[in-house]
Design a protein around this motif. Sequence first.
Motif, PDB file in Angstrom:
ATOM      1  N   UNK A  48       0.806  -1.223   0.000  1.00  0.00           N
ATOM      2  CA  UNK A  48       0.000   0.000   0.000  1.00  0.00           C
ATOM      3  C   UNK A  48       0.840   1.274   0.000  1.00  0.00           C
ATOM      4  N   UNK A  49       1.931   1.361   0.747  1.00  0.00           N
ATOM      5  CA  UNK A  49       2.743   2.581   0.627  1.00  0.00           C
ATOM      6  C   UNK A  49       3.269   2.806  -0.789  1.00  0.00           C
ATOM      7  N   UNK A  50       3.649   1.727  -1.482  1.00  0.00           N
ATOM      8  CA  UNK A  50       4.148   1.873  -2.853  1.00  0.00           C
ATOM      9  C   UNK A  50       3.028   2.242  -3.833  1.00  0.00           C
ATOM     10  N   UNK A  51       1.869   1.604  -3.680  1.00  0.00           N
ATOM     11  CA  UNK A  51       0.742   1.956  -4.549  1.00  0.00           C
ATOM     12  C   UNK A  51       0.274   3.386  -4.278  1.00  0.00           C
ATOM     13  N   UNK A  52       0.298   3.771  -3.014  1.00  0.00           N
ATOM     14  CA  UNK A  52      -0.072   5.136  -2.663  1.00  0.00           C
ATOM     15  C   UNK A  52       0.844   6.143  -3.350  1.00  0.00           C
ATOM     16  N   UNK A  53       2.126   5.848  -3.391  1.00  0.00           N
ATOM     17  CA  UNK A  53       3.075   6.733  -4.066  1.00  0.00           C
ATOM     18  C   UNK A  53       2.886   6.671  -5.583  1.00  0.00           C
ATOM     19  N   UNK A  54       2.687   5.474  -6.118  1.00  0.00           N
ATOM     20  CA  UNK A  54       2.509   5.311  -7.562  1.00  0.00           C
ATOM     21  C   UNK A  54       1.274   6.054  -8.072  1.00  0.00           C
ATOM     22  N   UNK A  55       0.173   5.995  -7.318  1.00  0.00           N
ATOM     23  CA  UNK A  55      -1.078   6.636  -7.723  1.00  0.00           C
ATOM     24  C   UNK A  55      -1.308   7.968  -7.005  1.00  0.00           C
ATOM     25  N   UNK A  56      -0.256   8.568  -6.540  1.00  0.00           N
ATOM     26  CA  UNK A  56      -0.339   9.787  -5.744  1.00  0.00           C
ATOM     27  C   UNK A  56      -1.177  10.879  -6.410  1.00  0.00           C
ATOM     28  N   UNK A  57      -0.939  11.172  -7.667  1.00  0.00           N
ATOM     29  CA  UNK A  57      -1.665  12.261  -8.358  1.00  0.00           C
ATOM     30  C   UNK A  57      -3.158  11.939  -8.489  1.00  0.00           C
ATOM     31  N   UNK A  58      -3.478  10.676  -8.635  1.00  0.00           N
ATOM     32  CA  UNK A  58      -4.879  10.273  -8.754  1.00  0.00           C
ATOM     33  C   UNK A  58      -5.563  10.264  -7.388  1.00  0.00           C
ATOM     34  N   UNK A  59      -4.872   9.752  -6.361  1.00  0.00           N
ATOM     35  CA  UNK A  59      -5.450   9.678  -5.017  1.00  0.00           C
ATOM     36  C   UNK A  59      -5.540  11.043  -4.349  1.00  0.00           C
ATOM     37  N   UNK A  60      -4.520  11.877  -4.565  1.00  0.00           N
ATOM     38  CA  UNK A  60      -4.424  13.188  -3.908  1.00  0.00           C
ATOM     39  C   UNK A  60      -4.286  14.287  -4.967  1.00  0.00           C
ATOM     40  N   UNK A  61      -5.316  14.555  -5.730  1.00  0.00           N
ATOM     41  CA  UNK A  61      -5.179  15.538  -6.820  1.00  0.00           C
ATOM     42  C   UNK A  61      -4.922  16.966  -6.341  1.00  0.00           C
ATOM     43  N   UNK A  62      -5.212  17.283  -5.083  1.00  0.00           N
ATOM     44  CA  UNK A  62      -5.023  18.647  -4.583  1.00  0.00           C
ATOM     45  C   UNK A  62      -3.649  18.912  -4.008  1.00  0.00           C
ATOM     46  N   UNK A  63      -2.761  17.897  -4.015  1.00  0.00           N
ATOM     47  CA  UNK A  63      -1.428  18.097  -3.439  1.00  0.00           C
ATOM     48  C   UNK A  63      -0.425  18.246  -4.558  1.00  0.00           C
TER      49      UNK A  63
END
Length: 191
Positions: free
Chosen positions: A175-190
């Motif tokens: 999950x930490x790696x997927x979170x980083x991989x999909x960062x722009x999709x998961x956190x579009x405001x950051x």
Amino acid sequence: MTEPAREPRSSGDDQVSVVYTWQVEPGRQGDFQEWAHGIQRVARTFPGELGVTWLRPEGDGNRFHTVVRFQDTESLERWMQSPERAQWHARLTGIARPVHPHLTTTGMESWFTVPGGVARPPARWKMACTTLLAVYPFVLLYTWLVAPNLLSWPVPLRAAVLPLVLSPTLTYLVMPRLSELFRRWLYPDTP
């Protein structure tokens, strides 16, 4: 102080956490840590309190993070609205200030790495999609390679193998790696 935004809950039987970020004034880290120990002692006296985790900055940083956990939303609300909490927060003047927004988590949000330390949790549907992407390959491999070799085991033991392997693997590796991989999709405001 602005209260953390919360999603409405349909029942009070789920654990809930509030994540705070504090910007401590330079040279006041000792005062802040003393304050942290005091408010933690008071929070422990409230019914439903499950613990407080303090994350200290690396090096000479001045940003501290706090995760406050309660057994349900009602217990958290009692703490958040208590005069004791308000009195302790008033003591922070000149020592530290909260960094907004605060996060309230009730489940899988803790599997997702928060970029830059502060961000709103991803939409639940995005968390579900990302988790499905993480879980499916493990279930497929387990069903194909492991499960056929465990047919002689009692059902409770067979059923225990997958969660015993999957839970720590997802939490610490996947999950930490997927979170980083999909960062722009998961956190579009950051950024």
